[in-house]
Design a protein around this motif. Structure first.
Motif, PDB file in Angstrom:
ATOM      1  N   GLU A  11     -18.418 -11.818  34.405  1.00  0.00           N
ATOM      2  CA  GLU A  11     -19.685 -11.403  35.011  1.00  0.00           C
ATOM      3  C   GLU A  11     -20.086 -12.404  36.086  1.00  0.00           C
ATOM      4  OE1 GLU A  11     -24.097 -10.112  33.310  1.00  0.00           O
ATOM      5  OE2 GLU A  11     -23.017 -11.811  32.422  1.00  0.00           O
ATOM      6  N   THR A  12     -20.330 -11.902  37.300  1.00  0.00           N
ATOM      7  CA  THR A  12     -20.738 -12.760  38.411  1.00  0.00           C
ATOM      8  C   THR A  12     -22.237 -12.666  38.681  1.00  0.00           C
ATOM      9  OG1 THR A  12     -20.064 -10.973  39.901  1.00  0.00           O
ATOM     10  CG2 THR A  12     -18.492 -12.769  39.532  1.00  0.00           C
ATOM     11  N   LYS A  93     -24.909 -20.736  33.589  1.00  0.00           N
ATOM     12  CA  LYS A  93     -25.044 -20.638  35.039  1.00  0.00           C
ATOM     13  C   LYS A  93     -26.474 -20.289  35.425  1.00  0.00           C
ATOM     14  CE  LYS A  93     -20.260 -19.228  35.827  1.00  0.00           C
ATOM     15  NZ  LYS A  93     -19.365 -18.215  36.432  1.00  0.00           N
ATOM     16  N   GLY A  94     -26.912 -20.898  36.517  1.00  0.00           N
ATOM     17  CA  GLY A  94     -28.258 -20.653  36.995  1.00  0.00           C
ATOM     18  C   GLY A  94     -28.427 -19.326  37.696  1.00  0.00           C
ATOM     19  N   ARG A 100     -27.483 -18.937  31.391  1.00  0.00           N
ATOM     20  CA  ARG A 100     -26.614 -18.634  30.245  1.00  0.00           C
ATOM     21  C   ARG A 100     -25.176 -18.538  30.725  1.00  0.00           C
ATOM     22  NH1 ARG A 100     -24.895 -13.565  31.057  1.00  0.00           N
ATOM     23  NH2 ARG A 100     -26.250 -11.989  31.982  1.00  0.00           N
ATOM     24  N   PRO A 101     -24.198 -18.529  29.794  1.00  0.00           N
ATOM     25  CA  PRO A 101     -22.807 -18.297  30.190  1.00  0.00           C
ATOM     26  C   PRO A 101     -22.604 -16.859  30.671  1.00  0.00           C
ATOM     27  CG  PRO A 101     -22.940 -19.323  28.017  1.00  0.00           C
ATOM     28  CD  PRO A 101     -24.322 -18.872  28.373  1.00  0.00           C
ATOM     29  N   SER A 102     -21.546 -16.658  31.417  1.00  0.00           N
ATOM     30  CA  SER A 102     -21.202 -15.315  31.874  1.00  0.00           C
ATOM     31  C   SER A 102     -20.670 -14.478  30.719  1.00  0.00           C
ATOM     32  CB  SER A 102     -20.127 -15.381  32.965  1.00  0.00           C
ATOM     33  OG  SER A 102     -20.598 -16.033  34.115  1.00  0.00           O
ATOM     34  N   LEU A 103     -20.947 -13.192  30.766  1.00  0.00           N
ATOM     35  CA  LEU A 103     -20.330 -12.269  29.823  1.00  0.00           C
ATOM     36  C   LEU A 103     -18.909 -11.978  30.279  1.00  0.00           C
ATOM     37  CD1 LEU A 103     -23.289  -9.768  29.320  1.00  0.00           C
ATOM     38  CD2 LEU A 103     -22.509 -11.522  27.724  1.00  0.00           C
ATOM     39  N   CYS A 104     -18.106 -11.486  29.358  1.00  0.00           N
ATOM     40  CA  CYS A 104     -16.702 -11.190  29.646  1.00  0.00           C
ATOM     41  C   CYS A 104     -16.355  -9.783  29.171  1.00  0.00           C
ATOM     42  CB  CYS A 104     -15.770 -12.174  28.931  1.00  0.00           C
ATOM     43  SG  CYS A 104     -16.129 -13.903  29.256  1.00  0.00           S
ATOM     44  N   GLN A 105     -15.470  -9.138  29.899  1.00  0.00           N
ATOM     45  CA  GLN A 105     -14.851  -7.894  29.454  1.00  0.00           C
ATOM     46  C   GLN A 105     -13.350  -8.140  29.382  1.00  0.00           C
ATOM     47  OE1 GLN A 105     -16.124  -4.944  32.329  1.00  0.00           O
ATOM     48  NE2 GLN A 105     -17.947  -4.438  31.153  1.00  0.00           N
ATOM     49  N   ILE A 106     -12.783  -7.960  28.190  1.00  0.00           N
ATOM     50  CA  ILE A 106     -11.362  -8.236  27.971  1.00  0.00           C
ATOM     51  C   ILE A 106     -10.597  -6.920  27.970  1.00  0.00           C
ATOM     52  CG2 ILE A 106      -9.664  -9.319  26.450  1.00  0.00           C
ATOM     53  CD1 ILE A 106     -11.910 -11.070  25.358  1.00  0.00           C
TER      54      ILE A 106
END
Length: 219
Positions: A11-12, A93-94, A100-106
């Motif tokens: 997630e960006t 990340k700001g 918070r950290p970025s979410l991920c899609q695996i």
């Protein structure tokens, strides 16, 4: 058939996954864990709302990917070049509010002919990096990342599952595709055809930011 590598989309910005990391070597196993219930203070069995966790060990070895340099000898790359993008997923990340950290899609494998298979969505809760081989100058060239991902779903998506006709209209965001929209709305990117047929899209690849789509509820 070409080898399908496990990929992690990162997630960006809220809802957009524009960065992607491909593992060097596919894992040998994926371990999913979920609680089916728990006992309260009175000893009664109640349902558990704890999310699913995914544990996976990712192996990296640049000595297997050696490239011949102009001087005529092999120079494996620093393995940190490949582990850092995943290891750093724990950093907040700001760009998100609150930070918070970025979410991920695996993704791993295929869902149909064209769609990649989404196997997990969440965030990297914990990672342990173990470096096991170095060059004479101290450059690390082999490492394993032991990762624990925690499942996470947007509350708005959960709300739509409970009341799917609450808001059937969706405005396409920059960078979105029908597959990514289906993954978010239905938790299955392969269901993009339902959206395409509902909206009479002759060319599903040519949706654009700002376009209005009707997202039908699943039967």
């Amino acid at each position: 058939m070409a080898l399908e590598k496990l990929k992690i989309k990162i997630e960006t910005s809220p809802g957009l996954y524009n960065d992607e990391v491909e593992v060097l070597f596919n894992p040998n196993q994926l371990t999913y864990s979920r609680s089916g219930g728990k006992l309260n203070t009175h000893g009664q069995l109640i349902g558990s709302d704890e999310p699913t966790t995914l544990s996976v060990d990712l192996f990296f070895d640049t000595t297997i990917l050696e490239m011949l340099n102009p001087l005529g000898y092999y120079t494996p790359k620093n393995v940190e070049e490949f582990t850092a993008p995943i290891y750093n997923l724990t950093q907040k990340k700001g760009t998100f509010e609150p930070a918070r950290p970025s979410l991920c899609q695996i993704y791993w494998g295929k869902q149909g002919w064209f769609s990649k298979k989404l196997i997990f969505q969440g965030f990297l809760q914990q990672v342990t990096k173990t470096v096991t081989q170095f060059l004479e100058d101290g450059t690390p060239v082999r490492a394993t990342l032991s990762c624990t991902f925690i499942e996470w779903e947007d509350p708005e998506t959960t709300k739509k599952e409970i009341n799917p006709i609450d808001d059937p209209i969706r405005i396409v965001k920059q960078g979105e595709t029908l597959s990514s929209i289906a993954a978010e709305e239905y938790n299955n990117p392969a269901l993009w055809r339902i959206i395409a047929e509902t909206n009479n899209l002759n060319n599903p690849r040519k949706i654009k930011a700002g376009q209005s789509l009707t997202i039908p509820p699943l039967n």
